[in-house]
Design a protein around this motif. Structure first.
Motif, PDB file in Angstrom:
ATOM      1  N   VAL A   8       0.831  -1.204   0.000  1.00 44.61           N
ATOM      2  CA  VAL A   8       0.000   0.000   0.000  1.00 44.61           C
ATOM      3  C   VAL A   8       0.868   1.258   0.000  1.00 44.61           C
ATOM      4  O   VAL A   8       1.698   1.452   0.892  1.00 44.61           O
ATOM      5  N   ALA A   9       0.635   2.105  -1.006  1.00 44.66           N
ATOM      6  CA  ALA A   9       1.260   3.436  -1.020  1.00 44.66           C
ATOM      7  C   ALA A   9       0.169   4.463  -0.752  1.00 44.66           C
ATOM      8  O   ALA A   9      -0.682   4.705  -1.612  1.00 44.66           O
ATOM      9  N   THR A  10       0.174   5.034   0.438  1.00 42.57           N
ATOM     10  CA  THR A  10      -0.848   6.002   0.801  1.00 42.57           C
ATOM     11  C   THR A  10      -0.233   7.147   1.591  1.00 42.57           C
ATOM     12  O   THR A  10       0.778   6.953   2.291  1.00 42.57           O
ATOM     13  N   THR A  11      -0.834   8.319   1.472  1.00 42.69           N
ATOM     14  CA  THR A  11      -0.465   9.443   2.324  1.00 42.69           C
ATOM     15  C   THR A  11      -1.641   9.842   3.198  1.00 42.69           C
ATOM     16  O   THR A  11      -1.499   9.979   4.410  1.00 42.69           O
ATOM     17  N   LEU A  55      -0.122  -7.627  -4.833  1.00 42.28           N
ATOM     18  CA  LEU A  55      -1.109  -6.674  -5.337  1.00 42.28           C
ATOM     19  C   LEU A  55      -0.681  -5.311  -4.805  1.00 42.28           C
ATOM     20  O   LEU A  55      -0.680  -5.092  -3.586  1.00 42.28           O
ATOM     21  N   CYS A  56      -0.244  -4.437  -5.709  1.00 42.66           N
ATOM     22  CA  CYS A  56       0.274  -3.119  -5.299  1.00 42.66           C
ATOM     23  C   CYS A  56      -0.802  -2.065  -5.516  1.00 42.66           C
ATOM     24  O   CYS A  56      -1.293  -1.903  -6.639  1.00 42.66           O
ATOM     25  N   CYS A  57      -1.175  -1.378  -4.444  1.00 52.09           N
ATOM     26  CA  CYS A  57      -2.182  -0.317  -4.507  1.00 52.09           C
ATOM     27  C   CYS A  57      -1.443   0.990  -4.259  1.00 52.09           C
ATOM     28  O   CYS A  57      -1.014   1.259  -3.124  1.00 52.09           O
ATOM     29  N   VAL A  58      -1.265   1.786  -5.320  1.00 50.58           N
ATOM     30  CA  VAL A  58      -0.275   2.863  -5.282  1.00 50.58           C
ATOM     31  C   VAL A  58      -0.891   4.222  -5.603  1.00 50.58           C
ATOM     32  O   VAL A  58      -1.270   4.499  -6.756  1.00 50.58           O
ATOM     33  N   ALA A  59      -0.962   5.091  -4.600  1.00 52.77           N
ATOM     34  CA  ALA A  59      -1.400   6.471  -4.841  1.00 52.77           C
ATOM     35  C   ALA A  59      -0.206   7.328  -5.225  1.00 52.77           C
ATOM     36  O   ALA A  59       0.900   7.136  -4.719  1.00 52.77           O
ATOM     37  N   SER A  60      -0.470   8.289  -6.123  1.00 53.97           N
ATOM     38  CA  SER A  60       0.552   9.279  -6.492  1.00 53.97           C
ATOM     39  C   SER A  60       0.395  10.521  -5.634  1.00 53.97           C
ATOM     40  O   SER A  60      -0.726  10.945  -5.340  1.00 53.97           O
TER      41      SER A  60
END
Ligand SMILES: Cc1cc2nc3c(=O)[nH]c(=O)nc-3n(C[C@H](O)[C@H](O)[C@H](O)COP(=O)(O)O)c2cc1C
Length: 149
Positions: A8-11, A55-60
């Motif tokens: 998970v990529a989250t801010t 499973l990569c969930c990636v926010a920019s």
């Protein structure tokens, strides 16, 4: 049945919420999931085996950067360029089309994993937070992802 690592990529938390929903859906389909809210590069690379699925969930964020929780991981991946030939994966890119760098981090993640030899299970999904229904769009995509496992 597969054991799926969810990175998970989250801010600000939207992508974490989405990833939790997807984990539930995967579990209901009989798969096991392991959440990585701050993916640890060394642990994930050392744990790779012929059955590994990410499973990569990636926010920019920023100007097309990875969201905070995955910044270190992305930096190490780019720096070390490990062989990922044992890995299968799918990517959900989260962003907002008002930015020129729409979904840039997710697109980078998808491209990097392929370059490093991992097997893309299905074409990555892009979710536009200003236009799309994220739950519905990701759930439909995940059905195809599950069939590809
Ligand atoms: C400061 C800031 C910068 C952003 N930069 C981008 C960007 O470069 N590309 C993009 O597609 N979306 C960008 N977004 C939109 C986020 O990806 C979107 O708000 C997403 O829902 C954030 O997910 P998160 O809550 O999991 O961090 C940006 C949002 C903020 C607040």
């Amino acid at each position: 049945m597969a054991a799926i690592d969810i990175l998970v990529a989250t801010t600000s938390g939207n992508t974490e919420y989405l990833a939790d929903q997807l984990a539930n859906q995967l579990q209901q389909a009989g798969h096991s999931t392991n959440m990585h809210y701050e993916p640890d590069y060394s642990n994930l690379i050392e744990a790779l085996n012929p059955n590994s699925v990410w499973l990569c969930c990636v926010a920019s964020h920023g100007a097309g950067d990875y969201a905070d929780s995955m910044l270190d991981f992305a930096e190490e991946l780019h720096q070390h360029k490990p062989s990922l030939t044992r890995l299968k994966y799918g990517v959900i890119a989260v962003g907002d089309s008002c930015y020129d760098t729409y979904c840039a981090a997710g697109r980078d993640c998808d491209a990097m994993l392929a370059i490093l030899g991992a097997k893309r299970l299905i074409t990555h999904l892009e979710i536009d937070m200003s236009q799309d229904d994220p739950d519905e769009k990701s759930s439909t995509w995940l059905e195809t992802f599950i069939k590809s496992l």
